[in-house]
Design a protein around this motif. Structure first.
Motif, mmCIF file in Angstrom:
data_model
loop_
_atom_site.group_PDB
_atom_site.id
_atom_site.type_symbol
_atom_site.label_atom_id
_atom_site.label_comp_id
_atom_site.label_asym_id
_atom_site.label_seq_id
_atom_site.Cartn_x
_atom_site.Cartn_y
_atom_site.Cartn_z
ATOM 1 N N SER A 52 6.784 49.980 44.681
ATOM 2 C CA SER A 52 6.389 51.373 44.497
ATOM 3 C C SER A 52 7.580 52.308 44.651
ATOM 4 N N TRP A 53 7.379 53.573 44.360
ATOM 5 C CA TRP A 53 8.477 54.540 44.362
ATOM 6 C C TRP A 53 9.149 54.635 45.727
ATOM 7 N N SER A 54 8.371 54.508 46.785
ATOM 8 C CA SER A 54 8.943 54.638 48.124
ATOM 9 C C SER A 54 9.441 53.319 48.693
ATOM 10 N N GLY A 55 9.062 52.235 48.048
ATOM 11 C CA GLY A 55 9.404 50.925 48.583
ATOM 12 C C GLY A 55 8.398 50.389 49.580
ATOM 13 N N ILE A 70 11.758 41.730 46.237
ATOM 14 C CA ILE A 70 12.160 42.910 45.486
ATOM 15 C C ILE A 70 12.459 44.031 46.472
ATOM 16 N N SER A 71 13.493 44.800 46.174
ATOM 17 C CA SER A 71 13.850 45.938 47.016
ATOM 18 C C SER A 71 14.506 46.998 46.135
ATOM 19 N N ARG A 72 14.670 48.178 46.697
ATOM 20 C CA ARG A 72 15.275 49.264 45.924
ATOM 21 C C ARG A 72 16.105 50.153 46.832
ATOM 22 N N LYS A 76 21.103 54.825 45.213
ATOM 23 C CA LYS A 76 21.995 54.173 44.254
ATOM 24 C C LYS A 76 21.322 53.939 42.908
ATOM 25 N N ASN A 77 20.093 54.422 42.762
ATOM 26 C CA ASN A 77 19.353 54.216 41.509
ATOM 27 C C ASN A 77 19.337 52.735 41.112
ATOM 28 N N THR A 78 19.078 51.889 42.077
ATOM 29 C CA THR A 78 19.163 50.450 41.834
ATOM 30 C C THR A 78 17.968 49.725 42.438
ATOM 31 N N VAL A 79 17.491 48.738 41.704
ATOM 32 C CA VAL A 79 16.458 47.836 42.203
ATOM 33 C C VAL A 79 17.030 46.423 42.170
ATOM 34 N N TYR A 80 16.629 45.621 43.151
ATOM 35 C CA TYR A 80 17.155 44.273 43.310
ATOM 36 C C TYR A 80 16.029 43.253 43.272
#
Length: 124
Positions: A52-55, A70-72, A76-80
């Motif tokens: 989700s947007w907040s993680g 999954i993480s964000r 850094k405008n990055t998702v992992y």
């Protein structure tokens, strides 16, 4: 408009790990829900993981639960996508995607922005 660029794919032996990254452009990145999907040769694209947007909310396909994370980093405008204990069945092109609703959606039609994909190959 959001542009997504994946990186981190490659060739790894079964049991190994890879970390995929997806860098996004756009000032509204932090409000988007993000997902990872994959497509193996001859198969349809399938859901892997979403955040989700907040993680605060995440969801995973049963086939990757306990192995993938999954993480964000909104700064850094990055998702992992951290992938551990990889199996040959994980071989596919992996795509990141973004959707405006901010939720951890599991269906591809919820997503409007897609990256070009990164190849992950797991050898036995």
């Amino acid at each position: 408009q959001v542009q997504l660029v994946e990186s981190g794919g490659g060739l790894v032996q079964a049991g190994g790990s890879l970390r995929l990254s997806c860098a996004a452009s756009g000032r509204t990145f932090s409000s988007y829900g993000l997902g990872w999907f994959r497509q193996a040769p001859g198969k349809e694209r399938e859901f892997v993981a979403a955040i989700s947007w907040s993680g605060s909310k995440t969801d995973y396909a049963d086939s990757v639960k306990g192995r993938f994370t999954i993480s964000r980093e909104n700064a850094k405008n990055t998702v992992y996508l951290q992938m551990n204990s990889l199996k040959p069945d994980d071989t596919a092109v992996y795509y990141c995607a973004a959707q405006r609703y901010g939720v951890a959606g599991t269906r591809s039609y919820e997503y409007v922005y897609w990256g070009q994909g990164t190849q992950v190959t797991v050898s036995s």
